[in-house]
Design a protein around this motif. Sequence first.
Motif, PDB file in Angstrom:
ATOM      1  N   LYS A   1       2.314  21.021  -8.133  1.00  0.00           N
ATOM      2  CA  LYS A   1       1.301  19.982  -8.328  1.00  0.00           C
ATOM      3  C   LYS A   1       0.150  20.535  -9.168  1.00  0.00           C
ATOM      4  O   LYS A   1      -0.387  19.851 -10.053  1.00  0.00           O
ATOM      5  CB  LYS A   1       0.757  19.506  -6.981  1.00  0.00           C
ATOM      6  N   GLY A   2      -0.230  21.772  -8.877  1.00  0.00           N
ATOM      7  CA  GLY A   2      -1.310  22.387  -9.649  1.00  0.00           C
ATOM      8  C   GLY A   2      -0.977  22.542 -11.111  1.00  0.00           C
ATOM      9  O   GLY A   2      -1.840  22.355 -11.978  1.00  0.00           O
ATOM     10  N   ASP A   3       0.279  22.884 -11.411  1.00  0.00           N
ATOM     11  CA  ASP A   3       0.709  22.985 -12.810  1.00  0.00           C
ATOM     12  C   ASP A   3       0.586  21.637 -13.509  1.00  0.00           C
ATOM     13  O   ASP A   3       0.137  21.551 -14.667  1.00  0.00           O
ATOM     14  CB  ASP A   3       2.159  23.469 -12.888  1.00  0.00           C
ATOM     15  N   HIS A   4       0.995  20.572 -12.820  1.00  0.00           N
ATOM     16  CA  HIS A   4       0.867  19.227 -13.395  1.00  0.00           C
ATOM     17  C   HIS A   4      -0.601  18.894 -13.642  1.00  0.00           C
ATOM     18  O   HIS A   4      -0.974  18.375 -14.708  1.00  0.00           O
ATOM     19  CB  HIS A   4       1.476  18.188 -12.449  1.00  0.00           C
TER      20      HIS A   4
ATOM     21  N   ASP B   1       0.847  -1.188   0.000  1.00  0.00           N
ATOM     22  CA  ASP B   1       0.000   0.000   0.000  1.00  0.00           C
ATOM     23  C   ASP B   1       0.886   1.243   0.000  1.00  0.00           C
ATOM     24  O   ASP B   1       1.542   1.551   0.993  1.00  0.00           O
ATOM     25  CB  ASP B   1      -0.902  -0.014   1.236  1.00  0.00           C
ATOM     26  N   VAL B   2       0.906   1.963  -1.120  1.00  0.00           N
ATOM     27  CA  VAL B   2       1.709   3.186  -1.223  1.00  0.00           C
ATOM     28  C   VAL B   2       0.812   4.416  -1.307  1.00  0.00           C
ATOM     29  O   VAL B   2       1.242   5.483  -1.739  1.00  0.00           O
ATOM     30  CB  VAL B   2       2.650   3.124  -2.447  1.00  0.00           C
ATOM     31  N   SER B   3      -0.427   4.274  -0.864  1.00  0.00           N
ATOM     32  CA  SER B   3      -1.396   5.364  -0.991  1.00  0.00           C
ATOM     33  C   SER B   3      -1.069   6.566  -0.117  1.00  0.00           C
ATOM     34  O   SER B   3      -1.622   7.650  -0.324  1.00  0.00           O
ATOM     35  CB  SER B   3      -2.801   4.855  -0.642  1.00  0.00           C
ATOM     36  N   SER B   4      -0.166   6.407   0.853  1.00  0.00           N
ATOM     37  CA  SER B   4       0.199   7.542   1.712  1.00  0.00           C
ATOM     38  C   SER B   4       1.019   8.584   0.969  1.00  0.00           C
ATOM     39  O   SER B   4       1.069   9.750   1.368  1.00  0.00           O
ATOM     40  CB  SER B   4       0.998   7.044   2.922  1.00  0.00           C
ATOM     41  N   LEU B   5       1.676   8.187  -0.123  1.00  0.00           N
ATOM     42  CA  LEU B   5       2.592   9.089  -0.831  1.00  0.00           C
ATOM     43  C   LEU B   5       1.812  10.189  -1.543  1.00  0.00           C
ATOM     44  O   LEU B   5       1.038   9.921  -2.462  1.00  0.00           O
ATOM     45  CB  LEU B   5       3.421   8.289  -1.832  1.00  0.00           C
ATOM     46  N   SER B   6       2.023  11.428  -1.128  1.00  0.00           N
ATOM     47  CA  SER B   6       1.266  12.548  -1.677  1.00  0.00           C
ATOM     48  C   SER B   6       2.139  13.606  -2.333  1.00  0.00           C
ATOM     49  O   SER B   6       1.617  14.514  -2.992  1.00  0.00           O
ATOM     50  CB  SER B   6       0.430  13.213  -0.576  1.00  0.00           C
TER      51      SER B   6
ATOM     52  N   PRO C   1      -1.937  13.993  -9.424  1.00  0.00           N
ATOM     53  CA  PRO C   1      -0.971  15.104  -9.480  1.00  0.00           C
ATOM     54  C   PRO C   1      -0.213  15.251  -8.167  1.00  0.00           C
ATOM     55  O   PRO C   1      -0.369  16.239  -7.435  1.00  0.00           O
ATOM     56  CB  PRO C   1      -1.865  16.309  -9.765  1.00  0.00           C
ATOM     57  N   ILE C   2       0.635  14.271  -7.874  1.00  0.00           N
ATOM     58  CA  ILE C   2       1.425  14.309  -6.638  1.00  0.00           C
ATOM     59  C   ILE C   2       2.852  14.777  -6.915  1.00  0.00           C
ATOM     60  O   ILE C   2       3.685  14.803  -6.009  1.00  0.00           O
ATOM     61  CB  ILE C   2       1.467  12.926  -5.959  1.00  0.00           C
ATOM     62  N   PHE C   3       3.135  15.182  -8.137  1.00  0.00           N
ATOM     63  CA  PHE C   3       4.497  15.462  -8.554  1.00  0.00           C
ATOM     64  C   PHE C   3       4.801  16.964  -8.547  1.00  0.00           C
ATOM     65  O   PHE C   3       3.959  17.795  -8.897  1.00  0.00           O
ATOM     66  CB  PHE C   3       4.749  14.876  -9.947  1.00  0.00           C
ATOM     67  N   VAL C   4       6.035  17.285  -8.156  1.00  0.00           N
ATOM     68  CA  VAL C   4       6.526  18.660  -8.115  1.00  0.00           C
ATOM     69  C   VAL C   4       7.937  18.654  -8.689  1.00  0.00           C
ATOM     70  O   VAL C   4       8.765  17.831  -8.292  1.00  0.00           O
ATOM     71  CB  VAL C   4       6.583  19.204  -6.672  1.00  0.00           C
ATOM     72  N   GLN C   5       8.203  19.572  -9.620  1.00  0.00           N
ATOM     73  CA  GLN C   5       9.560  19.672 -10.158  1.00  0.00           C
ATOM     74  C   GLN C   5      10.225  20.930  -9.618  1.00  0.00           C
ATOM     75  O   GLN C   5       9.608  21.998  -9.567  1.00  0.00           O
ATOM     76  CB  GLN C   5       9.551  19.732 -11.688  1.00  0.00           C
ATOM     77  N   LEU C   6      11.493  20.807  -9.218  1.00  0.00           N
ATOM     78  CA  LEU C   6      12.250  21.978  -8.817  1.00  0.00           C
ATOM     79  C   LEU C   6      13.468  22.130  -9.707  1.00  0.00           C
ATOM     80  O   LEU C   6      13.942  21.176 -10.309  1.00  0.00           O
ATOM     81  CB  LEU C   6      12.670  21.891  -7.345  1.00  0.00           C
TER      82      LEU C   6
END
Length: 519
Positions: A320-323, A272-277, A300-305
């Motif tokens: 995340k919103g951009d994704h 169960d990997v559902s905790s990953l946000s 959309p749990i991804f963020v790029q820096l």
Amino acid sequence: MFDHTIGGLVERCALAYGPEIAVVYGQTRITYRELISRIRRAGRALRGLGLEKGDRVAILMEDRPELLDVYYGALWAGLVVVPLNTRLSVADHQHILCDSGASVLVHDAPHAARVGRIRGTSGVDAVVCVDDDAVLPGGCSLDRLMACHSDRPGSPEVRQDDLYGIYYTLGTTGQPKGVVHSHRTMIAVLFSELVELGLGQRDRFAHVAPLTHAGGGFVLPVWMRGGTNVLVGGFDADALVEVIARERVTATLVAPDRLYRLVDRMSQARADVSSLSTVIYGGAPVDRQRLLRAIEEFGPIFVQLYGQTEAPNQLTVLTKGDHARAVASGDHMPLSSCGRPVAITDLRIVDGERGEVPAGRKGEIAASGPHVMLRYWNRRAETERALRDGWLLTGDHAVTDDRGFVYISRREREVIVANGATVHAREIESILTAHHGVREACVVGIPGREMGDALKAVVVPDPGSRVSEEDLVSWVAERVGGVFVLVEFVTALPHTSFGMYDKAVLRSGTWGRRSRQAC
């Protein structure tokens, strides 16, 4: 910006979250109360060696709780940290120790032999080991030093403008150079990360990127919100999936190629990997189609820096919103960008005369903000070239669109002169990864017989793909002609401890098996 120091912030965290878990390392659990006790005693132990405010402490060890003790203990005590990349050569380590003027080198058992080889020529006054069974002759045990000191409140006086650390760049050409930061610049980074990257209250952050580099930049932001830093000790996709499930991890940081492997394992896992946000990625181009598939499966749990050692982690962000908006609207172009400037960064695209160019026109990224480095250590001329009138000239070239998204086109540090032509590695890498049969690609220059370097493309094909050398040579030639090419297929690419492709290894020809030449 804010009238804080790193040690002061750690003290606040301990006061606010005392009995809660601050660090997880395997079966080890360390509370905030225990954490501040360890940090105070480590700081006093280092000062007890005769160090004074501003003296440098070099750190050579793998990710483990003791690294946090030493790192934050030194900062708490007004000392300056010099983290050492464990993957660098003996010569590089010797250079960094001598160049930084480090007084003390703290190490672990896996690096004891190396420390034994270099300490006589490094200029350090003392070596300290965090493992009692690996203390070198004439060295000290950290545990024994800490046992002699109190964990009572009351730290040495430290100010915001005091030096925080000297971080040495990879040095892919020439010797590594030290980037100097103060408590003020690094605190600006920490607060910006909390604002920009989607981290929340009581996050559980799994660290697979080295704590001595980008990964370490997320430790204190997690503590500042009462969260838990889970030290994994390096990247292994299967192990990380297990840790996510077992520790209910909510966030992590990975390089793009490792993102692909993590997503693949998460897709196949029964755990169960559902905790990953929150999954933060950066440091290299990302494949847009793979990213779209990951968003479709996990949301959309991804963020790029995007950042540099000179301006850590916080030049641009693709939120995340951009994704989410890119997927919902069907306009996927922003997913090929590195996002838009973060709030604390003024960012311009400039020409050779440092004049700002309009959207749609290529130029060099220049940045200004409270998190930009103070200078390069002992390198006045290079400092003057990089810092002009309050602006950092990054060496990265890009173009912006009319919405402010930044698209990096090349990096000056990755220019290759091949067959008499100037070639930008990132451009060729982007062309190769756009091929349906290519999973990853890294381009380096290797010595050629005539007219400079030859261009070597090291490629990991997609599973099941039948792509050939001829296919890729033709694919590149149709888009960039007149370049001499070597194609090499491998099953995996080597990485530095920072999570980036290890181009030095690829140049050496010691990774994988070279295929035949083509042009």
